[in-house]
Structures are given as C-alpha cells and as structure tokens.
Scaffold this motif. Structure first.
Motif, PDB file in Angstrom:
ATOM      1  N   LEU A   3     -10.508   6.543  -3.593  1.00  0.00           N
ATOM      2  CA  LEU A   3     -10.366   4.774  -3.085  1.00  0.00           C
ATOM      3  C   LEU A   3     -10.947   4.253  -4.552  1.00  0.00           C
ATOM      4  O   LEU A   3     -10.643   2.857  -4.403  1.00  0.00           O
ATOM      5  N   SER A  15      -7.303   9.826   3.962  1.00  0.00           N
ATOM      6  CA  SER A  15      -8.363   9.777   3.041  1.00  0.00           C
ATOM      7  C   SER A  15      -9.008  10.149   3.512  1.00  0.00           C
ATOM      8  O   SER A  15      -9.358  11.250   2.585  1.00  0.00           O
ATOM      9  N   PHE A  36      -0.586   4.848  -0.835  1.00  0.00           N
ATOM     10  CA  PHE A  36      -1.520   5.473  -1.554  1.00  0.00           C
ATOM     11  C   PHE A  36      -1.268   6.030  -2.689  1.00  0.00           C
ATOM     12  O   PHE A  36      -1.683   7.377  -3.297  1.00  0.00           O
TER      13      PHE A  36
END
Length: 581
Positions: A358, A473, A536
């Motif tokens: 992230l 995630s 992503f």
C-alpha cells in the motif's frame, strides 16, 4: 484435407443455391423492384409453378429462405424440410406441365416451352445435391423439441384461424350476398392458404383487402412455424455429481495455471471428456451457441482429444462452438486443432502477493480508502470454508443472497454460482465487520496450489465506501502468510482500449473505440471494473474468444452477453438460469 474441407462446405453452398431459388420465385412476382437478371431468371424458373397465386409464391419463397439458413447450420430438420419441399415443387411442375401439354396439343413447341424445363431441371438438381450431401446433416434431434414445434404449429394455426374467422364474420358488408357460417369457414380456410374463392365482393378493393389479410395470417403461420421447427435442440443442463467429483480429482492431480479452472464446478455446466478421461471441457449452450470458458482442464497432452469431442458434439446438434476467456497458450492449441478465429477480448487482473504494497504514490487512493474505513471501526475476518462452523456458513449464505437483492447473478466464466457451500472447503471467505456486524464479504476460489481467484463480491446496502479495498488488501496479507503467490481479481473487458484511448497521440480508431466503450459502459460494467482493478497495480494477462468464422462473431457475442446475464434470458418454470443462480 482439401477434399474434406470441400465436403464440409457443401451446406454453405447449398444454402446459397436455395437463396437463389427463393429470389427466382420473388423475381417472378416483380418486374420493377428487382434487377433485370432476377426478373428473367424468375420468369424462366418459377412462372410455370406459381402463375396461379402470388401468395403461394411468397409463402414458398419464405419457407425456402428460412430453410436455407438451417441448411447452412447443418440442421437435419432443415434438410428434411428442404428435400420434401423440392419434391413438392417437382410434382407441382410436372402436373402443371401436363396440363399445359393437354391444353396446347396443336403447338408442340409452345407446349414444351410452357412445361418449364429449366425450372424442373433446377429442382431436380437441388434435390440431387441435397440427397448426395445428406451425410452432412446428421444433427441430433430430441422428441421434446419436435413436440414443442408441433404444439406451436397447432397453437398459431388455431389462433390465426380464429382471428381470420372473426375478421370475415364481422365484415359481412364486403360481400354482395350475406354468407352463412359454412361459407365463412370456407372463405377463411382458403384465404389462409392463399386461394381465391368464387365469392362475389362489393368492390375489387374490398376483395384485395380481405384476401391479403387472410393471406398475411397464413404467412404468419408458415414463417413462425418454420422458424420454430428449425430452431436448435433445447439444451438440458443437468447436475452430474459423479462428473463433478471426477473434475475435483482432476484439479488436484493437475494443478492448473488457469485461474478459471475451479469454475468448472459450477452446477449448470455439462462436460466433454477426452478419450483417455485425462482432460475435460466444461460448457453450456445458449441461443444455439455452445460456449466453454477458460482453458480445458487436465493433462495438456489430452487437450486436443477433448477439443475434438467438443467440436463433434457441437456439430451433432448444429450448435456454434465458441471459447470465451481462454489464455494465449490454450488459444494457440484451439487454433491449431480447429482453425478457429481468435479475438482478444480483454485482460485478467492478477495481483502478485510478494510485491503488493500500500506504500508509494501510485497506491495513494487505495491507502486512503483503507485508512478511512479503518477509522470507522471496520475489521476483517479471513478464513477457509473448512474453518467456519456450519451454522455460520448458512447465515453467511443467506446474508449474501439478501445483499444480492434478487438481481441476476452477473458472471458465468468467473462465478461459481454458490456462496459458502460446505462442498467447497478450500474456498476463502473474506468478511468485513463493523463492531462485529458483517458489512461486506468476498469469496475466493483456489487457483492451483499457490493462488486464489476472486469469485463474488457482496456488500451491505449500509456499508461504507472502501470495504472492497480493505478486504482485498487484507486478503493479500492473508495470502502472504499462507504461501499464496498470486490473486486473480476481476476480468477487464477491452482493457487495452481503455488504457490506450487515454494516451496522448492515440490513433483515431483507438479514440473512436474508446468513446464507444465509454458509451457502452453506461449499460455494462466495463470501465468501472477496469479502473477498480487498475487501482491495485496488477499484471494484466490477456484473454481471448475463439469461434469458427467471422460470420459467427455477432451470434457468439450475443450468446456471451446472455450467458453472463448482461442480456436478459427468458426463464421457464423449474429451469435454472444459465447465467446465474
């Protein structure tokens, strides 16, 4: 090989011969609408048969035209109808010719010309070709489809007859003498057949109106009944638990590179096996198209055998074989074994677990969404189905169905069609909780031994934005702890066009295609899925559709939209939906 290809193309050429015959009949009826060559051929070939009534000619031309379509698709019922029709036309020509010879004995030359020798020879030639190439028309037929056609014919005939009877009965002012019920029946029956009776009408205009109205009803009977009769066999989807168990064994024996393999266990698919039972192709049939999704399952050395069985089954039922969403490796084998055409349809988004993070500016949007929803006291619970108690599984399944809000289940190629089923112990369920209450969930199927593939996404109507970002995630973190290396997300249709269309210097064709896809995205989830996946930073794996010929592309495309539930499919009672649960 060339000889075999010529024989296989015989139905195609026969269909065009029947189209020409149909045009010759229509050409006889018109002296202005059609080009001179059509008018000349029409007079020469069709005048001896259809001089009596134009309506009969229109009906015959229409039936021949519809039959030509079935002949091109190699349907046995179309061959039977075409053969019988040619026999009837030959008998009609012979009878008409004998009448002409009888009436014109004084002038044998004129009499012989009036028989219509060229017309008769053409019908004998078409009949000979149909009989000679009869082995090309071996499509299977089922009694249910045949009986359905018979009942349809009876219903449409009765309905049209009653409408015609009512029309004539309420129109007594059109006749010079009032007609009794028997005469009304006679007028209606003859009118449906396109036959003019000896009834006297008030005016010529009224006669034409009545006869053409009844003839139109007769034409409706012929067209709709012929269309129904020539429709492909109805596909019967059956749950074969023995085959499903064999496929489970095959999946464990040959860990697949294809993320769609586990979706073969969807319960409304049938299967075609290779001769040695080491490879299988799952499929379903809709709108006359036999569709398989993804790559064949099992030993790659046995794929060609399964592909051959797949194409043979399609040919036996006059279905169009098609492959949706296969990888490049499988596409090359399909192309080599079947000469199928190919088209890149989009890309699959695959997240690499080891490199996912992230952190970094490119992940700013996802990071902000995750942090924002965590501040609202959201947490996640990620477990395999085998680790969840039966009572909780049942509750989650009902909750997922409730959150679907009764709509059609989108997806067929990348949807298992069931949620939290104990028969799928290796599936992973990612649950989003707010203060202990479920607010969203994702279900992942196993992808070989070291991967997961996204199956379905559910979210509560009261859920906050960012639930899916949080679940994905955290699922990546879960996967890393379980030595899972890759996770397949959604399929992005025409992803490359969306990406290239936004670039500076994109070609005019690319920009036009991009604008067209943006318009279509108002109705189908294309752009939104692409942008969600792109957040992503996945790697993109191209997927392809395969089909026999470019002329089949439109029908294959419509079938794919129907099978994915983007286009509504008429549902029958006690029948499972092809595109969803």
């Amino acid at each position: 090989m060339k000889k075999e290809k010529k024989v296989k193309s015989a139905p195609f050429y026969l269909s065009w011969i029947l189209v020409a015959q149909s045009l010759s009949i229509i050409g006889f009826l018109s002296t202005r609408t059609f080009p001179p060559v059509i008018r000349i051929v029409g007079r020469n070939l069709s005048a001896p048969v259809f001089r009596g009534t134009e309506i009969t000619a229109v009906i015959a031309a229409t039936v021949i035209l519809l039959t030509a379509r079935g002949i091109r698709l190699r349907r046995r019922r179309a061959w039977i109808l075409a053969t019988v029709l040619q026999g009837v036309l030959i008998m009609t020509s012979v009878v008409h010719g004998l009448v002409q010879l009888t009436l014109r004995r004084k002038d044998e030359e004129i009499a012989l010309k009036s028989v219509g020798i060229s017309h008769l020879l053409s019908e004998f030639l078409i009949l000979f070709l149909l009989l000679y190439f009869r082995k090309n028309f071996k499509t299977k037929s089922d009694i249910q489809t045949t009986m359905k056609s018979v009942f349809f014919f009876l219903r449409i005939s009765l309905t049209s007859f009653l409408v015609g009877l009512l029309f004539v009965g309420l129109d007594q002012k059109s006749f010079t003498v009032k007609q009794n019920f028997g005469q009304i029946l006679e007028i209606t029956l003859k009118g449906l057949l396109g036959i003019s009776g000896s009834i006297h009408y008030v005016t010529r205009h009224v006669q034409i109106r009545t006869e053409y109205t009844l003839a139109a009803l007769g034409l409706l009977i012929v067209v709709t009944s012929t269309w129904q009769f020539l429709k492909p066999n109805r596909f019967k989807s059956k749950v074969d638990h023995e085959s499903l168990n064999e496929i489970r064994t095959l999946l464990s024996r040959y860990p697949e590179h294809d993320s769609l393999s586990y979706f073969a266990l969807r319960e409304n698919k049938n299967f075609m096996w290779s001769k040695n039972m080491k490879a299988v192709i799952p499929y379903s049939v809709i709108n006359g198209v036999m569709v398989t999704t993804g790559d064949p399952i099992g030993d790659r050395e046995s794929w060609p055998s399964a592909m051959g069985a797949f194409c043979t089954e399609a040919e036996a039922h006059a279905w169009i074989p098609a492959v949706y969403g296969c990888t490049e490796e499988a596409g090359l084998i399909w192309s080599r074994e079947t000469d199928f055409e190919s088209l890149e349809i989009g890309d699959e988004a695959v997240v690499l677990v080891d490199t996912f993070s992230l952190e970094g500016p490119e992940m700013k949007n996802v990071r902000q969404m995750v942090n924002q929803i965590k501040r609202k006291e959201y947490s996640t619970s990620i477990r395999r189905i085998s680790e969840i108690a039966p009572g909780e599984l049942d509750a989650l399944s009902k909750l997922a169905e409730k959150w679907r809000r009764g709509g059609s289940e989108r997806g067929f190629s990348m949807a298992l069609g069931r949620f939290c089923d104990p028969n799928d112990p290796d599936l992973v369920v990612s649950l989003a909780l707010q203060n202990g209450e479920p607010m969203g969930m994702l279900q992942f199927i196993p992808w070989g031994t070291d991967g997961l593939s996204l199956d379905s996404m559910r979210r509560s109507p009261n859920g906050d934005p960012g639930i899916n970002e949080l679940l994905i995630s955290d699922t990546v973190a879960f996967a890393k702890s379980k030595s899972i290396t890759q996770i397949s997300l959604n399929f992005a249709t025409f992803r490359s066009i969306f990406e290239k269309g936004e670039r500076l210097g994109a070609s005019p064709i690319t920009r036009f295609s991009h604008k067209l896809l943006l318009f279509l995205s108002r109705f189908f989830q294309m752009e939104s899925l692409y942008r969600f996946n792109a957040k992503f930073r996945p790697i993109w794996t191209p997927r392809y559709i395969m089909f026999p010929s470019i002329r089949n592309l439109m029908k294959v495309a419509v079938a794919i939209l129907m099978i994915e539930s983007f286009v509504p499919v008429p549902k029958k009672k006690n029948a499972r939906s092809v595109g969803g649960m």
